[in-house]
Write a protein that holds these residues in place. Sequence first.
Motif, PDB file in Angstrom:
ATOM      1  N   THR A 231       0.705  -1.182   0.131  1.00 47.43           N
ATOM      2  CA  THR A 231      -0.119  -0.421  -0.398  1.00 47.43           C
ATOM      3  C   THR A 231       0.915   1.623  -0.110  1.00 47.43           C
ATOM      4  O   THR A 231       1.909   1.460   0.748  1.00 47.43           O
ATOM      5  N   ASP A 232       0.766   1.880  -1.418  1.00 42.05           N
ATOM      6  CA  ASP A 232       1.073   3.532  -0.932  1.00 42.05           C
ATOM      7  C   ASP A 232       1.142   4.017   0.617  1.00 42.05           C
ATOM      8  O   ASP A 232       0.025   3.756   0.929  1.00 42.05           O
ATOM      9  N   ASP A 233       2.274   4.853   1.124  1.00 40.67           N
ATOM     10  CA  ASP A 233       1.986   5.478   2.558  1.00 40.67           C
ATOM     11  C   ASP A 233       0.912   6.886   2.537  1.00 40.67           C
ATOM     12  O   ASP A 233       0.397   6.602   3.480  1.00 40.67           O
ATOM     13  N   ARG A 234       0.390   7.024   1.075  1.00 40.38           N
ATOM     14  CA  ARG A 234      -0.680   7.724   1.657  1.00 40.38           C
ATOM     15  C   ARG A 234      -1.865   7.709   1.737  1.00 40.38           C
ATOM     16  O   ARG A 234      -3.105   8.043   2.103  1.00 40.38           O
ATOM     17  N   ASP A 235      -1.822   5.692   1.403  1.00 39.28           N
ATOM     18  CA  ASP A 235      -3.235   5.039   1.542  1.00 39.28           C
ATOM     19  C   ASP A 235      -3.553   4.534   2.661  1.00 39.28           C
ATOM     20  O   ASP A 235      -4.791   3.778   3.269  1.00 39.28           O
TER      21      ASP A 235
ATOM     22  N   ASP B 193      -8.068   5.042  17.259  1.00 41.54           N
ATOM     23  CA  ASP B 193      -7.906   5.398  17.464  1.00 41.54           C
ATOM     24  C   ASP B 193      -6.184   5.217  17.365  1.00 41.54           C
ATOM     25  O   ASP B 193      -5.058   5.764  16.946  1.00 41.54           O
ATOM     26  N   GLU B 194      -6.260   4.169  17.380  1.00 39.99           N
ATOM     27  CA  GLU B 194      -5.401   3.521  17.059  1.00 39.99           C
ATOM     28  C   GLU B 194      -5.369   3.255  15.687  1.00 39.99           C
ATOM     29  O   GLU B 194      -3.560   3.457  15.466  1.00 39.99           O
ATOM     30  N   ILE B 195      -5.695   3.340  14.992  1.00 37.38           N
ATOM     31  CA  ILE B 195      -5.679   4.008  13.356  1.00 37.38           C
ATOM     32  C   ILE B 195      -5.203   4.872  13.268  1.00 37.38           C
ATOM     33  O   ILE B 195      -3.836   5.392  12.163  1.00 37.38           O
ATOM     34  N   ALA B 196      -5.401   6.791  14.035  1.00 34.90           N
ATOM     35  CA  ALA B 196      -4.681   7.795  14.129  1.00 34.90           C
ATOM     36  C   ALA B 196      -3.367   8.173  14.302  1.00 34.90           C
ATOM     37  O   ALA B 196      -2.691   8.370  13.728  1.00 34.90           O
ATOM     38  N   ARG B 197      -2.580   6.614  15.287  1.00 34.24           N
ATOM     39  CA  ARG B 197      -1.862   6.527  16.140  1.00 34.24           C
ATOM     40  C   ARG B 197      -0.414   6.331  15.128  1.00 34.24           C
ATOM     41  O   ARG B 197       0.097   6.520  14.524  1.00 34.24           O
ATOM     42  N   LEU B 198      -1.028   4.737  14.086  1.00 35.04           N
ATOM     43  CA  LEU B 198      -0.011   4.333  13.044  1.00 35.04           C
ATOM     44  C   LEU B 198       0.136   5.567  11.484  1.00 35.04           C
ATOM     45  O   LEU B 198       1.126   5.272  11.307  1.00 35.04           O
ATOM     46  N   GLU B 199      -1.079   6.165  11.361  1.00 34.70           N
ATOM     47  CA  GLU B 199      -0.836   6.310   9.980  1.00 34.70           C
ATOM     48  C   GLU B 199      -0.295   8.121  10.404  1.00 34.70           C
ATOM     49  O   GLU B 199       0.177   8.652   9.235  1.00 34.70           O
TER      50      GLU B 199
ATOM     51  N   GLY C 184       6.012   8.258  10.481  1.00 38.37           N
ATOM     52  CA  GLY C 184       6.778   8.562   9.425  1.00 38.37           C
ATOM     53  C   GLY C 184       8.233   7.887   9.292  1.00 38.37           C
ATOM     54  O   GLY C 184       8.119   6.950  10.034  1.00 38.37           O
ATOM     55  N   GLY C 185       8.488   8.458   8.033  1.00 34.66           N
ATOM     56  CA  GLY C 185       9.821   7.455   7.527  1.00 34.66           C
ATOM     57  C   GLY C 185       9.983   6.189   7.783  1.00 34.66           C
ATOM     58  O   GLY C 185       8.850   5.828   7.610  1.00 34.66           O
ATOM     59  N   ALA C 186      10.315   5.681   7.735  1.00 36.89           N
ATOM     60  CA  ALA C 186      10.705   4.004   7.925  1.00 36.89           C
ATOM     61  C   ALA C 186       9.881   3.735   9.312  1.00 36.89           C
ATOM     62  O   ALA C 186       9.330   2.333   8.629  1.00 36.89           O
ATOM     63  N   GLU C 187       9.015   4.237   9.928  1.00 32.84           N
ATOM     64  CA  GLU C 187       8.176   3.488  11.262  1.00 32.84           C
ATOM     65  C   GLU C 187       7.233   2.907  10.313  1.00 32.84           C
ATOM     66  O   GLU C 187       6.009   2.900  10.578  1.00 32.84           O
TER      67      GLU C 187
ATOM     68  N   LYS D  98       2.328  -3.527   7.595  1.00 34.76           N
ATOM     69  CA  LYS D  98       2.453  -4.636   8.180  1.00 34.76           C
ATOM     70  C   LYS D  98       1.128  -4.933   8.792  1.00 34.76           C
ATOM     71  O   LYS D  98       1.093  -5.838   8.787  1.00 34.76           O
ATOM     72  N   ILE D  99       0.732  -4.024   9.521  1.00 35.11           N
ATOM     73  CA  ILE D  99      -0.483  -4.331  10.645  1.00 35.11           C
ATOM     74  C   ILE D  99      -1.879  -4.560   9.592  1.00 35.11           C
ATOM     75  O   ILE D  99      -2.376  -5.593   9.500  1.00 35.11           O
TER      76      ILE D  99
END
Length: 416
Positions: free
Chosen positions: A268-272, A286-292, A295-298, A304-305
């Motif tokens: 998936t593209d980083d932006r998606d 709230d977990e999705i907000a944290r994941l998106e 930045g960077g390699a993270e 993966k999640i």
Amino acid sequence: MTYQSDLLTTLAARGYIHQLTDAAALDALAAKQVVPGYIGFDPTAPSLHVGSLVQIMLLRRLQQTGHKPIVLMGGGTGKIGDPSFKDEARKLLAADGIQANVASIKRIFGRFLTFAPAGEMGGPNDAVLLDNAEWLDALEYIPFLREVGQHFSINRMLSFDSVKLRLDREQSLSFLEFNYMILQAYDFLELSRRAGCRLQMGGSDQWGNIVNGIELARRMDGTEVFGVTTPLITTADGGKMGKTMAGAVWLHEDQLPHFDYWQFWRNTDDRDVGRFLRLFTDLPLDEIARLESLGGAEINDAKKILATEATALCRGRDAADQAAETARRTFEEGAAGDSLPRFAVAPGPIGIVDALIGIGFCASRGEARRLIAGGGARIDGERVGDETATVTIGEAPVRISAGKKNHGLIEPIRPM
């Protein structure tokens, strides 16, 4: 807009809503009672693909918020084919082919929804699966024209975008296909009578068909029913969701291996990432907000999640974990995972071009040569720069790679 009902609050927060008919009335209804809602799926192939997944997830959200999902298989409408936003008519399928596809597709819904026992409507929140061939195949033409056809305006039908686009391009629209929207509208009417269905959902291309059904139910029965459409799901680069160079991303494992399905989401593209996590997983917002926000390699951890959670819903948690472990071993340790795609050949030499085509990484010899010339082909981690190179297959499998993300095994044919 702030909603009262869990249903519309959830759909809005996760990005499913594009259009609504009478949002206030639907919101009030969903806040006070169980709303049966349906989506139709025409059986044009043995499996649905990722392009249908947002609709399946929409039914899942319906059930998660306390309502009743109705999966409508198009055993009847599938004999015509939906012309909405298609450049040409679908190839007509034989009746036995349609029924085989219906039987095959049914399996996937059990992974996303909790169903009533076969042949029963079940409890208020149990999903049910129906087939519109049950009522469409029994229709008599003249009575249908008199009772239902009189409620449709040709002028209005010609104004819908799905039809206008075809006509504006001067592409043929057969009378057979033109009847599709009438039959879909009749489906909504029939479901409101049989199952108390009050809501039809679908992609944005179904707006005209849904509105037709709403108006038909009002005119013939005086029933108030509603419609919701989802936005067209495209990738950040403008591509169509679920389309890859290798073809459609099928939901059934017999059409696409677990690892390939996992890898589709991992790519998936980083932006998606955030949008796809909301649409295609059950992770809390709230977990999705944290994941998106990573930045960077993270951001790769978020991908993966996404891949593991989306695969777990469609293929099961064991398949998802196995695919994730295969990816970890392949990409992080350089090992050959158990779930990698495989291509079995007779022991001995095989050309690198033939190997790339055989395992499905390239569709043609020209594409394979371009990949090799660009430095994207590797055997056991070593770049192959010569398109005439061969790979010798002995007792052990050989790992072949196309770019950084596609890996597989060339292995010897084992005796029976």
